[in-house]
Motif scaffolding. Structure first.
Motif: not given
Length: 471
Positions: A279-296
Motif C-alpha cells: 500500500x505504501x508503494x501504491x501511494x508513492x507511485x500515485x504521488x510520483x505520477x501526479x508530479x509527472x503529469x504536471x511536468x507533462x
C-alpha cells in the motif's frame, strides 16, 4: 393548488429584500447563457450514436449513483432497481424499477437529487406532478413517449440545454471508438474527451500489471523503463488531444505528490511490475505520477484536474457484483498544502501549468485551497463537487473561498454527472446560488451592482472556458 417548490421563480434566492430583488435581476442576466461542461461522466456512445434512451429508468435511475446510494441506504436491492450485474443474471425491467423509485421518492426530500430530478422532469417533459406511487405509471408513460421523439435524442438535448462544450472522461487504455466516430461525423469540439490515466497510475487496482503491459503495447514504448512509461503517457495525451481533450483528470485518494530521483522511481516501477508492491508503494507511485503529469502539462498545456479525497468502492460486495462507481464512495480528509508541496516545488511557478483542485473535505476551503489559489498562479479552485454540489454546499463554498481567493481564481462550474438531463438542472442551481450570493453582497454595499453583474456572468460561463483554456 400550491405551486411545486421547484417551479417557484424565487427558489434558492435570499428571503429578504432588497437582496431577493437583486438576485432576480442577476439570475435573469445569466439564466440563458450557454453551458460549458468541461468535465463529466456522460456516456460518449450517447453522442456518437445519437439514439433514443431505452426507458425512463435508464435515464433517471440506473446511471445516477446519487439516487442509487440513497435507495440502497434504505435496504432496497440493486437487482430490483435494475442495475446490471457482472454475471448477467436478470434484474428488474425499467417500469418495475421506476415504480420502486416512485414508491420511495419521499426519501429524497431535502437532497439535491430531488432538485435535479424535479427540474429535469419539468424542463424536458413538462411534468409538474410529484413523482409518487399514484403518478408513477403516468409519468413513466409520458417520458417513454417523449423518448421516441427526435426532441429527446442526445444531440437535441444538448441543443435545447444550450451546451456549447461537453467533455466526457476516458481512461488511458480506452480506444476512444465513440470519439473516433464523432470525429468522422465532425462533432468533435462540442463533445470532447478527457485523459484519465488512473487505470495505469493507480497500483491499488487489481489489474495494474496487465494494464501497464497493455499500455506499453498500445504506445509501442518500453514501459519497464521509467522513461518509456512517461513517453507512453506523452503519446496517449497527444492521441486524446486529437479528440478535443484539453484536460487530464486524476481521481486520487489523497493529494500527495513526490519528486523522487530516477533510480528510486525505477525501483518503484520494478516492484509494481513484479507484483511486489504494498500500500505504501501504491501511494508513492500515485504521488510520483501526479508530479509527472504536471511536468507533462508544462510541456503540452493540458489542464490538470486533481479530484482528491474520495475513498472509493468501499462496499466489496457491490464492487464484486456490479463494478465501480455505484454509490459506495465516502469522502476522506485531504491535505493539499503538504500533499502538493513536492509538485509545486518542482514546477508550481511554470507559466504553462494549470491545476484545478477539487476536494471533498470542506474543512480545507478556507484553510488551504483559498490561500493556495490566492498565491500560486498555477492553481485554481474547482467548484464544489460530488457530495457538495448542492445549494447549501455551494453557499458554504462561496462563503469560505472568495474572501481569500477572490472570484477569478475559481474555475466556474462543472456538472460532473452521469445523468444527462441533470446537467441543465445543476447549472441552474449554481447560477441561482451565485446570483443570491452576489445579491447579498450588493445589498450590504460590498459590491457594486455592475461588478456583481460582471462576476455573475463570469462564474456562470466564462470562468470555465478560461480555466480549461477552451477557445
Amino acid at each position: 393548488m400550491t405551486q411545486p417548490a421547484h417551479l417557484h421563480p424565487d427558489r434558492l434566492f435570499p428571503s429578504a429584500e432588497p437582496a431577493r430583488g437583486i438576485a432576480r435581476e442577476l439570475y435573469a442576466e445569466v439564466a440563458d447563457l450557454p453551458l460549458i461542461c468541461p468535465h463529466g461522466h456522460t456516456d460518449p456512445s450517447w453522442f456518437a450514436e445519437n439514439g433514443r434512451f431505452s426507458n425512463p429508468a435508464a435515464l433517471f435511475l440506473t446511471p445516477d449513483h446519487y439516487v442509487l446510494r440513497m435507495l440502497r441506504s434504505r435496504g432496497l436491492s440493486y437487482d430490483d432497481l435494475g442495475v446490471p450485474r457482472k454475471d448477467g443474471k436478470p434484474v428488474a425491467e425499467g417500469r418495475a424499477a421506476w415504480r420502486l423509485l416512485a414508491a420511495n421518492y419521499h426519501l429524497f426530500a431535502g437532497t439535491p437529487s430531488k432538485t435535479w430530478v424535479d427540474h429535469s422532469l419539468h424542463w424536458a417533459f413538462g411534468i409538474t406532478d410529484e413523482l409518487s406511487p399514484e403518478t408513477a405509471d403516468r409519468i413513466y408513460d409520458t417520458i417513454d413517449a417523449a423518448l421516441a421523439t427526435p426532441e429527446l435524442l442526445p444531440h437535441a438535448i444538448l441543443d435545447r440545454a444550450r451546451v456549447e462544450v461537453i467533455a466526457t472522461t476516458e481512461f488511458a487504455l480506452d480506444p476512444l471508438v465513440h470519439h473516433q466516430k464523432m470525429e468522422s461525423a465532425g462533432t468533435i469540439g462540442r463533445v470532447r474527451t478527457t485523459y484519465r490515466p488512473d487505470d495505469v497510475t493507480d497500483p491499488s487496482r487489481p489489474a495494474i500489471v496487465d494494464n501497464l503491459k497493455r499500455f506499453g503495447e498500445l504506445t509501442g514504448e518500453d514501459i519497464t523503463r521509467w522513461e518509456g512509461l512517461i513517453n507512453a503517457h506523452r503519446k496517449r495525451r497527444e492521441y486524446f488531444r486529437r479528440f478535443g481533450a484539453v484536460a487530464t483528470d486524476h481521481g486520487v485518494p489523497t493529494a500527495n505528490t513526490a519528486d523522487l530521483p530516477l533510480v528510486e522511481k525505477q525501483a518503484l516501477l520494478d516492484r509494481i511490475l513484479a507484483g511486489r508492491h504494498d500500500a505504501n508503494d501504491a501511494e508513492l507511485f500515485r504521488a510520483q505520477m501526479l508530479t509527472e503529469m504536471a511536468l507533462l502539462s508544462v510541456d503540452d498545456g493540458m489542464v490538470m484536474q486533481i479530484h482528491a479525497g474520495s475513498r472509493r468502492n468501499t462496499d466489496p460486495l457491490l464492487f464484486t457484483e456490479r463494478g465501480p462507481d455505484l454509490g459506495a464512495d465516502i469522502p476522506g480528509t485531504t491535505d493539499y498544502v503538504g500533499g502538493l508541496k513536492a509538485l509545486l516545488s518542482r514546477c508550481g511557478n511554470e507559466p504553462n501549468l494549470r491545476i484545478i483542485m477539487f476536494v471533498l473535505d470542506e474543512t480545507t476551503y478556507a484553510r488551504e485551497l483559498a490561500p493556495m489559489a490566492g498565491y500560486w498562479p498555477s492553481l485554481m479552485i474547482g467548484p464544489p463537487w460530488w457530495f457538495h454540489d448542492s445549494p447549501q454546499g455551494i453557499r458554504r463554498y462561496l462563503d469560505q473561498v472568495v474572501e481569500t481567493a477572490g472570484f477569478y481564481n475559481l474555475a466556474g462550474f462543472n456538472d460532473d454527472t452521469r445523468a444527462l438531463l441533470s446537467i441543465p438542472a445543476r447549472h441552474d442551481v449554481w447560477r441561482r446560488e451565485v446570483a443570491g450570493f452576489l445579491a447579498n453582497w450588493v445589498a450590504e454595499h460590498r459590491l457594486t451592482r455592475s461588478s456583481a453583474s460582471d462576476i455573475a456572468r463570469h462564474l456562470s460561463y466564462q470562468a470555465a472556458k478560461d480555466a480549461y483554456r477552451i477557445s
